[in-house]
Design an enzyme around this catalytic site. Structure first.
Site, short mmCIF file in Angstrom:
data_model
loop_
_atom_site.label_atom_id
_atom_site.label_comp_id
_atom_site.label_asym_id
_atom_site.label_seq_id
_atom_site.Cartn_x
_atom_site.Cartn_y
_atom_site.Cartn_z
N LYS A 156 -14.96 88.72 88.47
CA LYS A 156 -16.43 88.88 88.47
C LYS A 156 -16.98 89.08 89.87
CE LYS A 156 -17.71 84.92 86.69
NZ LYS A 156 -16.45 84.24 86.39
N ARG B 233 -24.36 80.81 82.21
CA ARG B 233 -23.06 80.28 81.79
C ARG B 233 -23.21 79.40 80.56
NH1 ARG B 233 -20.61 80.39 87.32
NH2 ARG B 233 -18.45 79.80 87.17
N ARG C 26 -5.96 83.30 94.94
CA ARG C 26 -7.30 83.65 95.44
C ARG C 26 -7.61 82.95 96.76
NH1 ARG C 26 -12.55 83.28 91.75
NH2 ARG C 26 -12.32 81.03 91.72
N ARG D 164 -10.51 78.05 97.89
CA ARG D 164 -11.70 77.31 97.46
C ARG D 164 -11.34 75.88 97.10
NH1 ARG D 164 -15.25 80.89 93.29
NH2 ARG D 164 -15.37 78.87 92.28
N ARG E 132 -12.69 73.96 84.56
CA ARG E 132 -13.59 75.12 84.53
C ARG E 132 -13.26 76.04 83.36
NH1 ARG E 132 -11.93 76.59 90.01
NH2 ARG E 132 -13.04 78.55 89.89
#
Ligand code: AMP
Length: 217
Positions: free
Chosen positions: A10, A86, A123, A156, A167
């Site tokens: 995203k 969300r 990531r 992160r 999540r």
């Protein structure tokens, strides 16, 4: 607006779309991370939600987005929304905020959970500007330094195993129902999110243009 699991791409794709259409990229996760970094009161409040992988309460997020959408750039030229809404509560609030306008399209980036888990593990993000990298497919030119702003490229805080699990669980429970919710309103475009990023961008742009043409005709 871009919808999809954590790690579906995203953020990367929303930045590309905002450049393509020359509109602001509004990412609630980036805004919260910036607030946490600034050490402000609202940042401190948000921090424990972010670290645990929990959702920040709807009232807080809705207020933040309402304020951002009232700025002239978003009001005049449109925007790419990334990571919001969300929950169904947030989607309801968004539709009310936009009146008398509507979203052009909701792009649902489809990627298998196994692929998403691999992407999250590799990531990395810029701690300053939020640019996304991957240690495998798309590393920064100089290790640990952002190509865009020279900031530090890090993992992160919420890309830990337990926060990722939380999540994804919340995505299934709170966010996945939005797929049907937007489909019922004729706004949903499913887009295959795997494959080379440039090809994904081309598919997204084609859908946005198709919906814009439909709205204009
Ligand atoms: P993201 O960068 O989009 O993955 O968002 C990072 C974190 O920010 C999430 O795990 C939530 O804690 C918080 N957050 C971002 N957007 C929202 C939202 N629309 N509703 C609730 N919490 C959010």
């Amino acid at each position: 607006m871009v919808l999809g699991k954590q790690g579906a791409g995203k953020g990367t794709q929303a930045v590309r779309l905002s450049r393509h259409y020359v509109v602001p990229h509004i990412a609630t996760g980036d805004t919260f991370r910036a607030a946490v970094r600034s050490g402000s009161k609202s940042g401190l409040k948000a921090k424990h939600y972010l670290d645990a992988g929990d959702l920040v309460p709807d009232e807080v997020v809705n207020g933040m987005v309402r304020e951002r959408l009232s700025h002239q750039d978003a009001d005049h030229r449109g925007f790419v929304l990334d990571g919001f809404p969300r929950t169904v509560g947030q989607a309801d609030a968004l539709m009310a905020m936009l009146e008398p306008h509507r979203l052009d399209v909701v792009l649902n980036l489809e990627v298998d959970t196994s692929e998403v888990l691999e992407r999250l593990a590799s990531r990395r993000v810029c701690a300053d500007c939020g640019a996304n990298y991957s240690v495998h497919d798309n590393p920064s030119r100089v290790l640990g330094i952002c190509d865009v702003c020279g900031g530090e490229v890090v993992q992160r805080d919420d890309d830990t195993e337990s926060a990722i699990r939380r999540r994804l669980e919340l995505y299934e429970r709170e966010t996945a129902p939005l797929i049907e919710w937007f489909a019922d309103r004729g706004l949903l475009a499913n887009v295959v999110g795997s494959g080379p990023p440039d090809e994904v961008t081309d598919r997204l742009v084609a859908e946005v243009d198709r919906y814009k043409r439909l709205a204009g005709s």
